[in-house]
Design a protein around this motif. Sequence first.
Motif, PDB file in Angstrom:
ATOM      1  N   ALA A 137     -15.656 -11.505  -5.566  1.00  0.00           N
ATOM      2  CA  ALA A 137     -15.069 -13.183  -5.548  1.00  0.00           C
ATOM      3  C   ALA A 137     -16.421 -13.230  -4.666  1.00  0.00           C
ATOM      4  N   SER A 138     -17.118 -12.899  -4.041  1.00  0.00           N
ATOM      5  CA  SER A 138     -18.869 -13.499  -3.994  1.00  0.00           C
ATOM      6  C   SER A 138     -19.787 -12.976  -5.045  1.00  0.00           C
ATOM      7  N   SER A 139     -19.582 -12.593  -6.016  1.00  0.00           N
ATOM      8  CA  SER A 139     -20.350 -12.589  -7.174  1.00  0.00           C
ATOM      9  C   SER A 139     -21.674 -11.386  -6.691  1.00  0.00           C
ATOM     10  N   ILE A 140     -21.253 -10.241  -5.976  1.00  0.00           N
ATOM     11  CA  ILE A 140     -22.821  -9.326  -6.300  1.00  0.00           C
ATOM     12  C   ILE A 140     -21.840  -7.733  -6.480  1.00  0.00           C
ATOM     13  N   PRO A 141     -22.418  -7.204  -7.845  1.00  0.00           N
ATOM     14  CA  PRO A 141     -21.811  -6.579  -7.947  1.00  0.00           C
ATOM     15  C   PRO A 141     -21.407  -5.329  -7.267  1.00  0.00           C
ATOM     16  N   TYR A 142     -20.405  -4.316  -7.843  1.00  0.00           N
ATOM     17  CA  TYR A 142     -20.454  -3.441  -6.781  1.00  0.00           C
ATOM     18  C   TYR A 142     -19.301  -1.756  -7.647  1.00  0.00           C
ATOM     19  N   ALA A 143     -20.231  -0.708  -7.392  1.00  0.00           N
ATOM     20  CA  ALA A 143     -19.729   0.445  -7.566  1.00  0.00           C
ATOM     21  C   ALA A 143     -18.134   0.714  -6.854  1.00  0.00           C
ATOM     22  N   TYR A 144     -17.572   1.237  -7.549  1.00  0.00           N
ATOM     23  CA  TYR A 144     -16.306   2.225  -6.582  1.00  0.00           C
ATOM     24  C   TYR A 144     -16.219   2.887  -6.261  1.00  0.00           C
ATOM     25  N   VAL A 145     -15.806   3.827  -5.186  1.00  0.00           N
ATOM     26  CA  VAL A 145     -16.172   5.750  -4.869  1.00  0.00           C
ATOM     27  C   VAL A 145     -13.725   5.534  -5.102  1.00  0.00           C
ATOM     28  N   LYS A 146     -13.859   6.587  -6.638  1.00  0.00           N
ATOM     29  CA  LYS A 146     -12.684   6.456  -6.383  1.00  0.00           C
ATOM     30  C   LYS A 146     -12.056   8.094  -5.977  1.00  0.00           C
ATOM     31  N   LEU A 147     -11.473   7.811  -5.218  1.00  0.00           N
ATOM     32  CA  LEU A 147     -10.803   8.828  -5.031  1.00  0.00           C
ATOM     33  C   LEU A 147     -10.384   9.992  -5.477  1.00  0.00           C
ATOM     34  N   PRO A 148      -9.525  11.479  -4.982  1.00  0.00           N
ATOM     35  CA  PRO A 148      -8.598  12.497  -6.020  1.00  0.00           C
ATOM     36  C   PRO A 148      -7.688  11.198  -5.409  1.00  0.00           C
ATOM     37  N   GLY A 149      -6.188  12.031  -6.396  1.00  0.00           N
ATOM     38  CA  GLY A 149      -4.811  12.029  -6.755  1.00  0.00           C
ATOM     39  C   GLY A 149      -4.379  10.254  -7.611  1.00  0.00           C
ATOM     40  N   LEU A 150      -3.398  10.564  -7.122  1.00  0.00           N
ATOM     41  CA  LEU A 150      -2.793   9.471  -7.925  1.00  0.00           C
ATOM     42  C   LEU A 150      -2.712   7.648  -7.530  1.00  0.00           C
ATOM     43  N   ARG A 151      -4.086   6.508  -8.072  1.00  0.00           N
ATOM     44  CA  ARG A 151      -3.926   5.432  -7.739  1.00  0.00           C
ATOM     45  C   ARG A 151      -3.840   4.620  -8.979  1.00  0.00           C
ATOM     46  N   ASN A 152      -2.901   4.513  -8.898  1.00  0.00           N
ATOM     47  CA  ASN A 152      -2.239   3.504  -9.755  1.00  0.00           C
ATOM     48  C   ASN A 152      -1.635   2.483  -9.654  1.00  0.00           C
ATOM     49  N   ASP A 153      -1.399   2.585  -8.228  1.00  0.00           N
ATOM     50  CA  ASP A 153      -1.322   0.544  -7.410  1.00  0.00           C
ATOM     51  C   ASP A 153      -1.797  -0.411  -7.794  1.00  0.00           C
ATOM     52  N   ASN A 154      -1.219  -1.384  -7.436  1.00  0.00           N
ATOM     53  CA  ASN A 154      -1.972  -2.129  -8.016  1.00  0.00           C
ATOM     54  C   ASN A 154      -3.481  -2.874  -7.556  1.00  0.00           C
ATOM     55  N   PRO A 155      -3.790  -2.552  -5.927  1.00  0.00           N
ATOM     56  CA  PRO A 155      -5.042  -3.527  -5.901  1.00  0.00           C
ATOM     57  C   PRO A 155      -6.084  -2.373  -6.081  1.00  0.00           C
ATOM     58  N   HIS A 156      -6.004  -1.117  -5.900  1.00  0.00           N
ATOM     59  CA  HIS A 156      -6.900  -0.017  -6.834  1.00  0.00           C
ATOM     60  C   HIS A 156      -7.017   0.318  -8.442  1.00  0.00           C
ATOM     61  N   LEU A 157      -5.914  -0.233  -8.486  1.00  0.00           N
ATOM     62  CA  LEU A 157      -6.016  -0.757 -10.164  1.00  0.00           C
ATOM     63  C   LEU A 157      -7.401  -1.728 -10.203  1.00  0.00           C
ATOM     64  N   GLN A 158      -6.821  -3.211  -9.797  1.00  0.00           N
ATOM     65  CA  GLN A 158      -7.973  -4.611  -9.343  1.00  0.00           C
ATOM     66  C   GLN A 158      -9.494  -3.906  -9.466  1.00  0.00           C
ATOM     67  N   ALA A 159      -9.592  -3.140  -7.592  1.00  0.00           N
ATOM     68  CA  ALA A 159     -10.750  -2.600  -7.956  1.00  0.00           C
ATOM     69  C   ALA A 159     -11.156  -2.036  -8.071  1.00  0.00           C
ATOM     70  N   PHE A 160     -10.798  -1.076  -9.359  1.00  0.00           N
ATOM     71  CA  PHE A 160     -11.429  -0.581 -10.856  1.00  0.00           C
ATOM     72  C   PHE A 160     -11.938  -1.127 -12.117  1.00  0.00           C
ATOM     73  N   LYS A 161     -10.634  -2.271 -11.573  1.00  0.00           N
ATOM     74  CA  LYS A 161     -11.350  -3.254 -13.295  1.00  0.00           C
ATOM     75  C   LYS A 161     -12.203  -3.862 -12.660  1.00  0.00           C
TER      76      LYS A 161
END
Length: 362
Positions: free
Chosen positions: A111-135
């Motif tokens: 939202a602040s226009s800062i590029p980021y890379a997201y660290v994905k932890l193991p497991g099934l993270r298909n909930d909306n907050p995680h998917l939005q962070a990945f996207k």
Amino acid sequence: MIAYYAHSEGSGHSRYASIFYQLFSGDLKIMSSTPANFTPETKILKLAKEDPDGTGIPMELTEPPTYLHYSPVGQHSIQRRSLQLLTALVNAHCNLCIVDVSVEVAALARASSIPYAYVKLPGLRNDNPHLQAFKASMFNLAYYPEEFEDSATPQWVKDKTLYLGYFSRFSMHNNLSGKSVNSIRSVLIIRGSGGGQHLLEALPDIAKRFEGLQIKALGDFHELESPVSGIEFLGFQSQIENYIEEADLIIASAGLNLTSEILCSNRLFCCIPETRPFREQEQTASVLYEHEMAYSLADLILLSNDDLTKRLKSFKPEISIEKLNLFIHWLQENSSKPEKLLRGLKGLKEQLQKIDGKYQEV
């Protein structure tokens, strides 16, 4: 400038941040709300905590958004921490922030226009907050091999993720001997700060199975209802590598950081997964068993000591070290212009896959 946000819960986030700090020779801005578990030379910007401080509106009175996990309204400490984060990132002219981990920090960055890379932890993270962070990320990072990814993870998430494999502070410093275990004389039990009951419940069976051998236990065991004879409980220790060095068999849960450290030590590993919200430990343990990289508790009870020393496959930390060094070099070469990262992402992923293929052919 590249920045690294390290979540305050668990020791793994700060351990990984310290590894990156070393690889960048200190030219990395690290932000966290806890100074614990970082190496002494690692400089951090201490952020305000996000724990409830009594200033927010009661959460039952507010409707949480579907793209966040934790979003109090009116909490002063979170307001201060958000200001700290953004001020530091903007003043440092941050071209990329590695978020390890927080969907809230990821949303704030985007939202602040800062590029980021997201660290994905193991497991099934298909909930909306995680998917939005990945996207919304530039790309995602996984500190484990792609073979350990949950089968239900969407293909687009895997395509956008750089799998660096298992690495740890021990594999970076080469301060463990990597000895070959031919017999079991010393057993080490490690319980991290994440908690869980499965390892606690297994202690009597472990003590009985290895009766007469040296059995030491590190970590928090205050929840034990009664003492377990035959096990020496030593609490948390700062120089854990000394205990790993003398151990032949290590028994622990399947947290990412601890799993990486044990695999990089080349000791026999019995993995007892704990219950977690996204099934990350169950997923990790199942693949460890499948690839014959760790024993289950049932294996430990049923197999002889002689069989235990012969059946596990050795882990190759050099694979992850080569991939990690390639990734760091790529970041240093391209991070001055974030669009270069995006344009070079496909080529980097192909290079990382070639490293995997090279070692598979050996």
